[in-house]
Structures are given as C-alpha cells and as structure tokens.
Design a protein around this motif. Structure first.
Motif, PDB file in Angstrom:
ATOM      1  N   PHE A 190       0.826  -1.213   0.000  1.00  0.00           N
ATOM      2  CA  PHE A 190       0.000   0.000   0.000  1.00  0.00           C
ATOM      3  C   PHE A 190       0.861   1.263   0.000  1.00  0.00           C
ATOM      4  O   PHE A 190       0.504   2.270  -0.608  1.00  0.00           O
ATOM      5  N   MET A 196      -9.095  -4.549  -8.780  1.00  0.00           N
ATOM      6  CA  MET A 196      -9.877  -5.087  -7.649  1.00  0.00           C
ATOM      7  C   MET A 196     -11.361  -4.824  -7.875  1.00  0.00           C
ATOM      8  O   MET A 196     -12.221  -5.675  -7.635  1.00  0.00           O
ATOM      9  N   PHE A 199      -8.594   2.751   8.123  1.00  0.00           N
ATOM     10  CA  PHE A 199      -9.330   1.796   8.972  1.00  0.00           C
ATOM     11  C   PHE A 199      -8.470   1.171  10.059  1.00  0.00           C
ATOM     12  O   PHE A 199      -8.978   0.491  10.940  1.00  0.00           O
ATOM     13  N   VAL A 221     -10.512  -7.661   2.571  1.00  0.00           N
ATOM     14  CA  VAL A 221      -9.602  -6.714   3.212  1.00  0.00           C
ATOM     15  C   VAL A 221      -8.722  -7.449   4.228  1.00  0.00           C
ATOM     16  O   VAL A 221      -7.493  -7.333   4.189  1.00  0.00           O
ATOM     17  N   ASN A 240      -5.530  -9.066   3.360  1.00  0.00           N
ATOM     18  CA  ASN A 240      -4.391  -8.227   2.945  1.00  0.00           C
ATOM     19  C   ASN A 240      -3.456  -7.893   4.107  1.00  0.00           C
ATOM     20  O   ASN A 240      -2.444  -7.223   3.904  1.00  0.00           O
TER      21      ASN A 240
END
Ligand code: SAM
Length: 339
Positions: free
Chosen positions: A138, A155, A231, A247, A250
């Motif tokens: 990321f 995605m 988040f 999510v 990941n």
C-alpha cells in the motif's frame, strides 16, 4: 496394471503445461494491452490485420494468439483469422462485468516480480514485496499512482463479478446502516443499496480511492456517504453492519485485529460484523480461495482462513462467530456479534 508409455507421456505433458502456467497471464495481458479483444469484437481478423491496428509485430502477435486459443481465449479459423469466444468477451473494455482490468494487474510486472520470489517468502514466513520493491504494497501504491490506479481498477473489476450475488445473499433490514470498510470504489455498497430498500450506506476507503467512487447515481440519492480515512485507526461510528470484504486477507493478524477492533468500537449496540472472504475447506479439491491465498503471499502478509481460523480471529477481536453464509461466488459471509 502398469502405466502405459502413452499414459506416462500424457501425464508428463500435462504437468509441463502446469510448469509453463506462468505464461498464460503474461500472454493474456499482452493481448489485452494490444486491445485485441476490443478489435476482434468488431469482427474476425488475422494477426497481420490486428498488427496494422495496434502496432505490434504481426508474427509475434500470431504466436501469442495461437497459444491463447488453446485456452479458449480467441479461436483461429482455417484462414488464419482470430475470432472472439465467450471467454474473450470477458476481456473487452466495455463488458459488464469485465475481467480486463483484473487480468492486467494480476500479471503486472510489480506483482510477477514479487511472485517469482515466493520461495524466499516461504522460508522467511513473510511477504517478499518489501524486499523486492523497498516498501509494502500500500505504501508502494502511494508513490506509484499508475500502478495504484491499475490495482484499484483491477480489484473493482473482480469485485463487480461477485458484488450483486453477495449483496443478495444477506438480509439487510430497512432502516439499517451498512458501513463498507475498505469498500474500494463502492461496488458492493451500491449493490446492497440497490437490492435492499430503506438501507443506508457509508463507504470508507483511502482518500484517492473514495475519490473515484461509483455511488453517485440518481436512484441512490440521499442514501450514502463516502468517507476517506484509515481503517487501522478508526471507522465511521454508529453503523449496524460493518462489512469487510477482501480486506482482512491483505493484512497480518495484528493489523487485522486493529481493523476489527476499530469496527467493534464504532458499531451501534447490537451491531454485526460481516467479513466477506473465502473460507478455505480442508480437502484436496480445487477452490478459488486456495489460489487467492497463494496470490496474497508474495504481495501482502495476509492470508485466507478456515472456519476455525475465523473463529479464533473473531474470539481474539471480541466477536462471536454466529453464521457462515455461502454465496454463489467463492466468497462466504462470516457473521459475528460482539461478545
Ligand atoms: C483488496 S481491496 C478490497 C476492496 C473492496 N472491499 C472489494 O471487495 O473490492 C482492499 C481495499 O482496502 C483499502 N485500504 C488499504 N489500506 C487502507 C487503510 N489504511 N484504510 C482504509 N482503506 C484501506 C484499499 O484502498 C482497497 O480498496
């Protein structure tokens, strides 16, 4: 009965096809980058005619297309013209849904470069992405907008193939607020709002992803909010359902627990967590989640979980696993309530 020579040769050849399996994603990506599906959608063409349109070398292109035709992507006729097939249709840029962007990012050099080092990751028990690219996935995307855009579109394209059936697999009651945590460009939330009257939604993702959301359609006016944020720190408060789709796989367990903890702190009383991911069965059968799990290994520190894995993760995060709801896609909805 001992194996005949023919059976032995067949078995070797089949295994060799798997050994060369890495060529398929690259060949497909090449054809897509050269817009072959879009050109052939207008009618059959030879490699030479296609090369006139896309500037490729005709002889090289023909070899790529001939190989792809062995995988049902395109079909070559006796006059050397290539045709579309149902599989090729999925790679048109205007297909709905389209796997074009997903195929492009799955075989991107950034991903394949890390996948080639799978061995190092297995020995270390850690993703090699940082060794190869200097930073985690990321963070890499923050500094590489071209790849980030390709990843986000890929995605989103993959999700579009399954969002409607996932949204239809859960009863969201009217009046409920659904928070899609790391919801990308909002494809799942859009399906949820379209299919469940009287439900409101909040999309949370990183700023640049939320900026390209797809919720702003007249039919859904007044029923959604799109919020940029992190988040790992916090998620919007007061929701009844916190959906976390593709999510958790990941992230390391430590970070996954941070995300779940942020949801637990934010949810309204009686709220539910809905993790949408593959639940890996303990058998030898093919399951797309097992492939997806291996795909995670070179790029992130996350993984797909078994039912027991989800139970243990939920317990550590202060949730009790209440149900696993299968959907027509390979993803299940793992539901939890606070303990
Ligand atoms: C694999 S994608 C899944 C997207 C979406 N839920 C879906 O199923 O298509 C993971 C998402 O997590 C988002 N994400 C990554 N780090 C984040 C963070 N710290 N805070 C919020 N979102 C984040 C990414 O931008 C991406 O949209």
């Amino acid at each position: 009965m001992s194996e005949s020579e023919q059976e032995f040769q067949d078995r070797v050849e089949k295994l060799c096809e798997d050994i060369f399996g890495f060529l398929f994603p690259s060949a497909l990506r090449t054809a897509i980058r050269l817009d072959v599906p879009d050109h052939l959608a207008k009618g059959p063409r030879t490699a030479a005619e296609l090369a006139e349109l896309n500037g490729a070398n005709a002889a090289y292109l023909e070899r790529v297309l001939r190989y792809l035709a062995t995988r049902n992507v395109f079909r070559e006729d006796e006059a050397g013209r290539f045709h579309m097939t149902p599989e090729a249709e999925l790679f048109r840029s205007d297909a709905q849904p389209s796997l074009r962007d997903f195929a492009l990012v799955a075989a991107h050099e950034v991903v394949l470069g890390a996948a080639a080092r799978l061995y190092d990751g297995v020995v270390k028990g850690k993703t090699v992405f940082e060794d190869v690219h200097g930073v985690g996935l990321f963070e890499y995307m923050s500094g590489n907008p071209e790849f980030a855009q390709s990843f986000d579109k890929g995605m989103s394209a993959f999700s579009d193939t399954e969002n409607p059936v996932i949204a239809a697999s859960y009863e969201f009651p009217a009046g409920a607020t659904v928070v899609d945590v790391g919801g990308g460009r909002g494809g799942l939330l859009r399906s949820v709002l379209e299919q469940h009257e009287g439900v409101k939604g909040i999309l949370l993702d990183r700023d640049h992803v939320v900026a390209g959301h797809m919720l702003d359609v007249p039919e859904l006016a007044g029923r959604w909010e799109a919020v940029g944020g992190d988040f790992l720190e916090s998620v919007p408060a007061g929701g009844d359902y916190y959906v976390i789709k593709h999510v958790l796989h990941n992230w390391s367990e430590e970070d996954g627990l941070r995300i779940l903890d942020a949801c637990r702190r934010a949810m309204a009383e009686g709220g539910r967590i809905l993790v949408v991911d593959a639940v890996i069965p303990r058998d030898n059968a093919f399951h797309p989640g097992k492939t997806q799990d291996l795909m995670m290994m070179p790029i992130v520190d996350g993984q797909e979980l078994t039912k027991e894995g989800f139970q243990a993760l939920f317990a550590k995060a202060g949730f009790k696993l209440t149900r696993i709801i299968d959907t027509p896609s390979h993803s299940s909805i793992v539901e939890g309530i606070t303990e």
